[in-house]
Design a protein around this motif. Structure first.
Motif, PDB file in Angstrom:
ATOM      1  N   SER A   1       0.847  -1.183   0.000  1.00  0.00           N
ATOM      2  CA  SER A   1       0.000   0.000   0.000  1.00  0.00           C
ATOM      3  C   SER A   1       0.884   1.233   0.000  1.00  0.00           C
ATOM      4  O   SER A   1       2.061   1.176   0.320  1.00  0.00           O
ATOM      5  CB  SER A   1      -0.904   0.006   1.238  1.00  0.00           C
TER       6      SER A   1
ATOM      7  N   PRO B   1     -10.354   9.010  -8.932  1.00  0.00           N
ATOM      8  CA  PRO B   1     -11.266   8.542  -7.877  1.00  0.00           C
ATOM      9  C   PRO B   1     -10.700   7.284  -7.219  1.00  0.00           C
ATOM     10  O   PRO B   1     -10.260   6.372  -7.914  1.00  0.00           O
ATOM     11  CB  PRO B   1     -12.573   8.240  -8.632  1.00  0.00           C
ATOM     12  N   GLN B   2     -10.712   7.258  -5.889  1.00  0.00           N
ATOM     13  CA  GLN B   2     -10.056   6.176  -5.155  1.00  0.00           C
ATOM     14  C   GLN B   2     -10.866   4.876  -5.139  1.00  0.00           C
ATOM     15  O   GLN B   2     -10.348   3.827  -4.790  1.00  0.00           O
ATOM     16  CB  GLN B   2      -9.790   6.609  -3.713  1.00  0.00           C
ATOM     17  N   ASP B   3     -12.147   4.956  -5.499  1.00  0.00           N
ATOM     18  CA  ASP B   3     -12.995   3.763  -5.406  1.00  0.00           C
ATOM     19  C   ASP B   3     -13.193   3.064  -6.747  1.00  0.00           C
ATOM     20  O   ASP B   3     -13.990   2.146  -6.856  1.00  0.00           O
ATOM     21  CB  ASP B   3     -14.358   4.134  -4.800  1.00  0.00           C
ATOM     22  N   LEU B   4     -12.472   3.497  -7.780  1.00  0.00           N
ATOM     23  CA  LEU B   4     -12.554   2.850  -9.091  1.00  0.00           C
ATOM     24  C   LEU B   4     -11.211   2.222  -9.446  1.00  0.00           C
ATOM     25  O   LEU B   4     -10.164   2.705  -9.026  1.00  0.00           O
ATOM     26  CB  LEU B   4     -12.948   3.867 -10.170  1.00  0.00           C
ATOM     27  N   ALA B   5     -11.262   1.159 -10.236  1.00  0.00           N
ATOM     28  CA  ALA B   5     -10.033   0.446 -10.606  1.00  0.00           C
ATOM     29  C   ALA B   5      -9.253   1.224 -11.667  1.00  0.00           C
ATOM     30  O   ALA B   5      -9.778   1.509 -12.742  1.00  0.00           O
ATOM     31  CB  ALA B   5     -10.385  -0.945 -11.124  1.00  0.00           C
TER      32      ALA B   5
ATOM     33  N   THR C   1      -7.332  -2.644 -13.680  1.00  0.00           N
ATOM     34  CA  THR C   1      -6.230  -3.110 -12.831  1.00  0.00           C
ATOM     35  C   THR C   1      -5.262  -3.958 -13.652  1.00  0.00           C
ATOM     36  O   THR C   1      -5.675  -4.910 -14.306  1.00  0.00           O
ATOM     37  CB  THR C   1      -6.782  -3.957 -11.668  1.00  0.00           C
TER      38      THR C   1
ATOM     39  N   ARG D   1      -0.323  -0.365  -4.038  1.00  0.00           N
ATOM     40  CA  ARG D   1      -1.776  -0.185  -4.062  1.00  0.00           C
ATOM     41  C   ARG D   1      -2.245   0.961  -3.171  1.00  0.00           C
ATOM     42  O   ARG D   1      -1.715   1.179  -2.093  1.00  0.00           O
ATOM     43  CB  ARG D   1      -2.482  -1.459  -3.591  1.00  0.00           C
ATOM     44  N   LYS D   2      -3.260   1.655  -3.661  1.00  0.00           N
ATOM     45  CA  LYS D   2      -4.031   2.583  -2.830  1.00  0.00           C
ATOM     46  C   LYS D   2      -5.484   2.320  -3.169  1.00  0.00           C
ATOM     47  O   LYS D   2      -5.962   2.691  -4.239  1.00  0.00           O
ATOM     48  CB  LYS D   2      -3.668   4.032  -3.103  1.00  0.00           C
ATOM     49  N   ARG D   3      -6.153   1.633  -2.275  1.00  0.00           N
ATOM     50  CA  ARG D   3      -7.523   1.154  -2.499  1.00  0.00           C
ATOM     51  C   ARG D   3      -7.605   0.380  -3.800  1.00  0.00           C
ATOM     52  O   ARG D   3      -6.979  -0.646  -3.955  1.00  0.00           O
ATOM     53  CB  ARG D   3      -8.510   2.313  -2.458  1.00  0.00           C
ATOM     54  N   GLU D   4      -8.352   0.902  -4.785  1.00  0.00           N
ATOM     55  CA  GLU D   4      -8.535   0.185  -6.053  1.00  0.00           C
ATOM     56  C   GLU D   4      -7.464   0.522  -7.092  1.00  0.00           C
ATOM     57  O   GLU D   4      -7.463  -0.030  -8.183  1.00  0.00           O
ATOM     58  CB  GLU D   4      -9.920   0.500  -6.641  1.00  0.00           C
TER      59      GLU D   4
END
Length: 200
Positions: A56, A74-78, A125, A170-173
């Motif tokens: 991370s 955006p942190q919540d998208l791959a 990803t 990695r950072k979230r997705e």
């Protein structure tokens, strides 16, 4: 007669006890074996040119310009971002922490970093373990610029002939690969070179 029966029972009893002891010893030995250690899990820190570790950004300092690129998405998208190293930002784009983040130059720096993001980010990803050695896979970046991604010896990811220094952060997705160079098209490269000759 009675002695032979007792002797036979004694031999059978001893045989059963020896068998039970052997089974017990094998089970104890088997279940108490130390687990084989995976070197990639031994350290919590980041090891450059790693193969398939999900590190991370908290474990690894990406650098100010790299962090700017990650924060633009955006942190919540791959996404996968091929981020230039701090050295590559300095060498190829003439961006330095001391000068480029000053108030009078921040807007220009932000525009350059966001342009590099357009060339370097893919809306999916891509981890090093997903790539096959020697096979080149083509992806379109956010700006539509074609990226040719492959895996070299030792798990090194190569993008448009630029080799990675660090992979699979990695950072979230979001998956980040740090490159020893900047991905850019010919027009942007010419504009960077033009600005450089203007300053000289």
């Amino acid at each position: 007669m009675r002695k032979s029966v007792i002797l036979k029972h004694s031999i059978a009893l001893v045989t059963i006890l020896v068998t039970i002891c052997c089974i017990f010893i094998v089970m104890v030995t088997f279940y108490n074996l130390p687990e084989a250690k995976n070197k990639s899990n031994e350290k919590m820190g980041f090891d450059p040119i790693t193969r398939s570790r999900k590190n991370s950004l908290q474990d690894f300092k990406l650098g100010k310009f790299g962090e700017m690129m990650v924060e633009m998405l955006p942190q919540d998208l791959a996404f996968t971002i091929f981020v230039p190293s701090e050295e590559a930002f300095k060498r190829d784009l003439r961006l330095s922490l001391n000068d480029s983040l000053k108030q009078d130059k921040f807007n220009d720096t932000y525009a350059i970093v966001s342009r590099v993001l357009g060339f370097s980010a893919v809306p999916r990803t891509i981890c090093s373990v997903d790539l096959r050695f020697g096979e080149v896979v083509s992806y379109d970046s956010l700006s539509g610029f074609p990226l040719y991604v492959s895996k070299d010896v030792g798990g090194i990811v190569v993008v448009n002939r630029i080799r990675s220094e660090i992979v699979d952060v990695r950072k979230r997705e979001i998956v980040v690969h740090v490159l020893d160079g900047v991905i850019m098209d010919a027009d942007f490269e010419q504009s960077v070179l033009y600005e450089e000759t203007e300053e000289d």
